[in-house]
Every structure is written in structure tokens, then in C-alpha cells.
Design an enzyme around this catalytic site. Structure first.
Site, short mmCIF file in Angstrom:
data_model
loop_
_atom_site.label_atom_id
_atom_site.label_comp_id
_atom_site.label_asym_id
_atom_site.label_seq_id
_atom_site.Cartn_x
_atom_site.Cartn_y
_atom_site.Cartn_z
N PHE A 190 0.83 -1.20 0.00
CA PHE A 190 0.00 0.00 0.00
C PHE A 190 0.87 1.25 0.00
O PHE A 190 1.87 1.32 0.73
CB PHE A 190 -0.87 0.07 1.25
CG PHE A 190 -1.83 -1.05 1.45
CD1 PHE A 190 -3.13 -0.96 1.00
CD2 PHE A 190 -1.44 -2.21 2.12
CE1 PHE A 190 -4.04 -1.99 1.22
CE2 PHE A 190 -2.32 -3.25 2.34
CZ PHE A 190 -3.63 -3.14 1.89
N ASP A 191 0.46 2.25 -0.77
CA ASP A 191 0.94 3.60 -0.55
C ASP A 191 0.26 4.14 0.71
O ASP A 191 -0.72 3.55 1.19
CB ASP A 191 0.61 4.45 -1.78
CG ASP A 191 1.05 5.90 -1.64
OD1 ASP A 191 2.05 6.15 -0.94
OD2 ASP A 191 0.37 6.78 -2.21
#
Length: 351
Positions: A190-191
Site C-alpha cells: 500500500f501507498d
């Protein structure tokens, strides 16, 4: 997708046999439901081209004539296989529990095209029992009825619509050459900003530049960030991880999560980590890249799926073989298309 990197890419004819004892589907209200469009689960580019160039009737005729031929795997295929590998482990530890992944095939295909989809799923022995075929209408309205935790599609407009309904969703891209990924451990990257967190800090950066962003984050490091569109999916993954931890399997957990952010650790990492902790969440690894490209790091991680809100990072990841998904949320948004399905408002039979 390169044939050499997809071990399931069998182009031979389907053997139309009844699949052997697939596990029963869990109750939707208890499961972690992943809704995938037919076009990301399978490669349907040839069929889409027939529809666009020759029209609906020719498309339907072609599908009927070829219903005994399997579709090739699409970008979501390894991800779905990894979900099933996690389910096997969960069923071994908790045989009566419905807290497992449940994959739902969402498509606006007509129902009689579903024969080829069903035959393909049986060909690959996928545990996909729930279908939603809407005959030209958008399937988005059904996502809440299915208790959807994540929706993956190649159609940007449907993903935007799902996000607007408060459902975690992303546009999935197909790399030219997909890297091989683990068959026994699900890896999800995930960012941070505008993915797990809101875009509030990114707004400061866009409006006032990097120095003001650093000042803002330092001054607000004890003020929690608001949640972003994919926070709920990380929560769902964490819930399943804790089931393995409870059985003493933290070091052998078949789910591994990663935070891969352009933030720098010293100047802006504290607020991100404190926010995750306050939510009772954690990622197994946190990589603060201080603006460096994410693609090379993701190439080492080899996640089944990576979520980012900026096309620059999505394209950089895809160029190096990572299946990357664009989350069209927040201030940075421009819905661009590099390799997803055609970006059109008109009906597409396989999205």
C-alpha cells in the site's frame, strides 16, 4: 502477460468435467469479500476487440462458439490464487469458520456468456462460486449487497463510482511482463497518503511545496491522519493475520503487508506510523523512500498487488513487472489509461 511467467496459462481445450469437491462458500456477512471484474481475472482483450469492431451480436456468437476454450489468466489471477492459498491454511486451523476470503466475479456480461466463464473457472479449479452478471447494466449497485471489502476492475468509471459508495476499490493494470510471485504467501503493498490515509497532507504539499509539507507534518505529528479509501481492506487483512498469530504462526503467516511510501522517515514518517498504531493496525514492513522511485523496491518485494493514488508510481511499478492498481482518490487525480480496459462510458461486455 508473458506466458513464461504465468504457470496457469494453459491454452489447451477445456475438459468439461465436474470439479472435485470445492469447499463450500462462506456466509457473505462473515467473509472478506473480494469482487473482481471478469476482465481483470481473465485476459479478454481479443473478445473486447471483437465487441468494439463488430458489435454485440458477433461478440455473443464468438463467445458461444468458443465456450469450451479457456480464457487466459489476467492480472488479478495470481492474486486470487494467493487468496485461495490463504484460505487453505485458515480452513486447516479453523475448519468451521467463515472468516476467509470469498471471491465474487462481477461483470456486466450477458448471462449466456457466463458459460465460458464458468468453464474457465472450473478449468483452473478456482474456488469462485458467486457470480454477478448484469447483462449490460453496471454491477456497482450489487457490491454492498455482497458485503464487498475490495473491488478490482479495469474500468476507471466503475471504480470511481464504487469509491463514491464508500467501497475500497482500484483500477487494475496489466504489466507487459509480470514477475513471478509467491504461491504460498499473499503479499499486498500500500501507498500511504490518499490510499491508507486521507489526502490532507498531500493537499499541503500540492499547495505549498515540500518544505511546508515537512513543517506541517512535524508540527502535527501527534495529530492522527484521517482514514483513506483502502484503510478498511488493510483492517480486513489484519483481522485474518491475527487468526494466524493466535495459533503461534506469526513468523509463518501466509499474509504479509507492506507500506511503501514516498514520505521520508525522519521528517514525516512519525505521523503515519502513529496513525496506524492508533487504528490498531500494522504493516509487516514499512518502507519510507523519501521520494525515490517505488518500482525497484516493489520488484524486490514482488507483491501480488500494489495500491497507489498517483499514476507516476503505478506506471513505474508496472514497468518493472508489478501488478499495480490506481486508487483514483484525492487531490492528485487524473484518471489516465496506460494498460487497463478501454476508458469509455459506453457498454463494455467484459468489465
Amino acid at each position: 502477460m508473458a506466458d513464461s511467467t504465468v504457470p496457469w496459462d494453459d491454452k489447451g481445450p477445456l475438459k468439461l468435467l465436474t470439479p472435485f469437491q470445492k469447499p463450500k462458500s462462506p456466509k457473505p456477512e462473515n467473509a472478506i469479500t473480494i469482487a473482481v471484474s471478469s476482465r481483470v481475472l481473465f485476459n479478454m482483450e481479443k473478445e473486447q476487440k471483437i465487441y468494439e469492431e463488430r458489435g454485440m451480436e458477433e461478440y455473443l456468437h464468438y463467445q458461444s462458439e468458443h465456450e469450451a476454450e479457456p480464457f487466459r489468466p489476467g492480472p488479478a489471477f495470481p492474486f486470487v490464487k494467493a487468496l485461495e492459498a490463504v484460505n487453505i491454511r485458515l480452513r486447516e486451523l479453523y475448519p468451521d469458520s467463515d472468516e476467509i476470503f470469498d471471491v465474487v466475479l462481477m461483470t456486466n456480461n450477458h448471462a449466456h456468456v457466463g458459460l465460458r466463464l464458468i468453464n474457465t473457472i472450473n478449468h483452473y479449479n478456482l474456488s469462485v462460486e458467486r457470480f454477478c452478471m448484469t447483462g449490460g447494466n453496471s454491477p456497482i449497485g450489487y457490491l454492498k449487497a455482497y458485503h464487498t471489502n475490495l473491488y478490482l476492475s479495469a474500468d476507471p468509471m466503475k471504480v470511481v463510482e464504487a469509491l463514491g459508495e464508500g467501497i475500497a476499490a482500484a483500477i487494475m493494470f496489466t504489466p507487459e511482463n509480470v514477475k513471478e510471485v509467491s504461491e504460498t504467501q499473499l503479499r499486498v503493498a500500500f501507498d500511504g497518503d490518499a490510499v491508507l490515509f486521507s489526502d490532507e497532507s498531500e493537499l499541503v504539499y500540492k499547495a505549498h511545496g515540500l518544505d511546508k509539507f515537512f513543517e506541517h507534518e512535524k508540527a502535527n505529528e501527534n495529530i492522527l491522519l484521517n482514514h483513506g479509501p483502502l484503510k478498511s481492506f488493510l483492517e480486513a487483512l489484519g483481522k485474518l493475520q491475527r487468526k494466524f498469530y493466535a495459533k503461534g504462526q506469526r513468523m509463518d503467516c501466509p499474509i504479509r503487508t507492506y507500506l511503501v511510501t514516498a514520505r521520508s522517515a525522519a521528517s514525516s514518517g512519525t505521523r503515519a506510523l502513529k496513525t496506524l498504531r492508533s487504528w490498531g493496525l500494522e504493516t509487516d514492513e514499512a518502507l519510507f523512500l523519501a521520494g525515490a522511485p517505488k518500482g525497484p523496491m516493489l520488484e524486490k518485494i514482488r507483491p501480488h498487488i500494489f495500491f497507489d493514488d498517483q499514476m507516476f508510481h503505478v506506471e513505474g511499478a508496472a514497468d518493472l513487472g508489478t501488478v499495480a492498481c490506481h486508487v483514483p482518490y484525492g487531490v492528485a487525480q487524473k484518471i489516465a489509461s496506460k494498460n487497463p480496459a478501454k476508458d469509455k462510458d459506453t457498454f463494455s461486455p467484459s468489465k
